[in-house]
Design a protein around this motif. Structure first.
Motif, PDB file in Angstrom:
ATOM      1  N   THR A  45     -25.662  28.814 -20.221  1.00  0.00           N
ATOM      2  CA  THR A  45     -25.601  29.601 -18.797  1.00  0.00           C
ATOM      3  C   THR A  45     -26.317  28.731 -17.785  1.00  0.00           C
ATOM      4  O   THR A  45     -27.345  27.761 -18.403  1.00  0.00           O
ATOM      5  N   ASP A  46     -26.310  28.729 -16.571  1.00  0.00           N
ATOM      6  CA  ASP A  46     -26.920  28.062 -15.693  1.00  0.00           C
ATOM      7  C   ASP A  46     -27.489  28.945 -14.545  1.00  0.00           C
ATOM      8  O   ASP A  46     -26.828  29.465 -13.769  1.00  0.00           O
ATOM      9  N   THR A  60     -33.664  36.785 -27.028  1.00  0.00           N
ATOM     10  CA  THR A  60     -32.863  35.839 -27.071  1.00  0.00           C
ATOM     11  C   THR A  60     -32.797  34.518 -26.195  1.00  0.00           C
ATOM     12  O   THR A  60     -33.386  34.903 -25.246  1.00  0.00           O
ATOM     13  N   TYR A  61     -32.299  33.522 -26.439  1.00  0.00           N
ATOM     14  CA  TYR A  61     -32.107  32.363 -25.431  1.00  0.00           C
ATOM     15  C   TYR A  61     -30.722  31.965 -25.492  1.00  0.00           C
ATOM     16  O   TYR A  61     -30.330  31.394 -26.614  1.00  0.00           O
ATOM     17  N   ASN A  62     -30.056  31.689 -24.159  1.00  0.00           N
ATOM     18  CA  ASN A  62     -28.798  31.130 -24.249  1.00  0.00           C
ATOM     19  C   ASN A  62     -28.926  30.087 -23.279  1.00  0.00           C
ATOM     20  O   ASN A  62     -28.943  30.022 -22.161  1.00  0.00           O
ATOM     21  N   THR A  83     -41.142  32.076 -18.517  1.00  0.00           N
ATOM     22  CA  THR A  83     -41.012  33.380 -18.169  1.00  0.00           C
ATOM     23  C   THR A  83     -42.344  34.268 -18.005  1.00  0.00           C
ATOM     24  O   THR A  83     -42.237  35.513 -17.655  1.00  0.00           O
ATOM     25  N   PRO A 130     -30.421  28.715 -17.756  1.00  0.00           N
ATOM     26  CA  PRO A 130     -30.597  29.214 -19.280  1.00  0.00           C
ATOM     27  C   PRO A 130     -30.948  30.475 -19.023  1.00  0.00           C
ATOM     28  O   PRO A 130     -32.179  30.953 -18.348  1.00  0.00           O
ATOM     29  N   SER A 131     -30.239  31.632 -19.695  1.00  0.00           N
ATOM     30  CA  SER A 131     -30.644  32.934 -19.855  1.00  0.00           C
ATOM     31  C   SER A 131     -31.626  33.100 -20.859  1.00  0.00           C
ATOM     32  O   SER A 131     -31.610  32.751 -22.099  1.00  0.00           O
ATOM     33  N   THR A 132     -32.635  34.111 -20.596  1.00  0.00           N
ATOM     34  CA  THR A 132     -33.788  34.628 -21.539  1.00  0.00           C
ATOM     35  C   THR A 132     -33.791  35.956 -21.499  1.00  0.00           C
ATOM     36  O   THR A 132     -34.079  36.529 -20.387  1.00  0.00           O
ATOM     37  N   VAL A 133     -33.931  36.627 -22.409  1.00  0.00           N
ATOM     38  CA  VAL A 133     -34.113  37.887 -22.845  1.00  0.00           C
ATOM     39  C   VAL A 133     -35.293  38.237 -23.803  1.00  0.00           C
ATOM     40  O   VAL A 133     -35.205  37.940 -24.795  1.00  0.00           O
ATOM     41  N   LYS A 179     -39.827  34.097  -9.312  1.00  0.00           N
ATOM     42  CA  LYS A 179     -38.816  34.763  -9.878  1.00  0.00           C
ATOM     43  C   LYS A 179     -37.688  34.825  -8.785  1.00  0.00           C
ATOM     44  O   LYS A 179     -38.274  35.243  -7.448  1.00  0.00           O
TER      45      LYS A 179
END
Length: 112
Positions: free
Chosen positions: A44-45, A39-41, A77, A47-50, A111
């Protein structure tokens, strides 16, 4: 059959969240897909990626083509670096231990 790794839009109006999916290039944007990779949102600050790292690299090694946005996400990533290093191991340029060492040094550097 051409396979693409692309974004599938979900979420509310004006607040989209995206699934990163593997799909046939002929299927519609929110249509049938082969596998969900993450997923990619963007709201958020930062942007969040799982992501499922191994599955993503596996599809890239099989020849799936990422879209420009997904390619950018994969670059940030470390999926593209991991694929590049695994191709080096496959060709015999360096060992699997060297692959792990290089990837972990990149991960520590970029990271949090």
């Amino acid at each position: 059959m051409s396979v693409k790794i692309r974004l599938k839009r979900i979420g509310k109006k004006h607040r989209p969240i995206y699934h990163i999916v593997v799909a046939d290039s002929r299927s519609p944007r929110n249509g049938k897909f082969i596998e969900k990779l993450g997923t990619y949102n963007p709201h958020t600050d930062p942007p969040s990626t799982v992501l499922k790292m191994q599955n993503s690299v596996s599809w890239l090694m099989k020849g799936a083509q990422p879209t420009n946005t997904v390619k950018s996400i994969f670059s940030k990533t470390g999926v593209l670096l991991n694929k590049h290093l695994l191709e080096g191991v496959k060709k015999g340029v360096f060992t699997n231990e060297e692959h792990q060492k290089r990837f972990h040094s990149w991960y520590k550097k970029y990271k949090i």
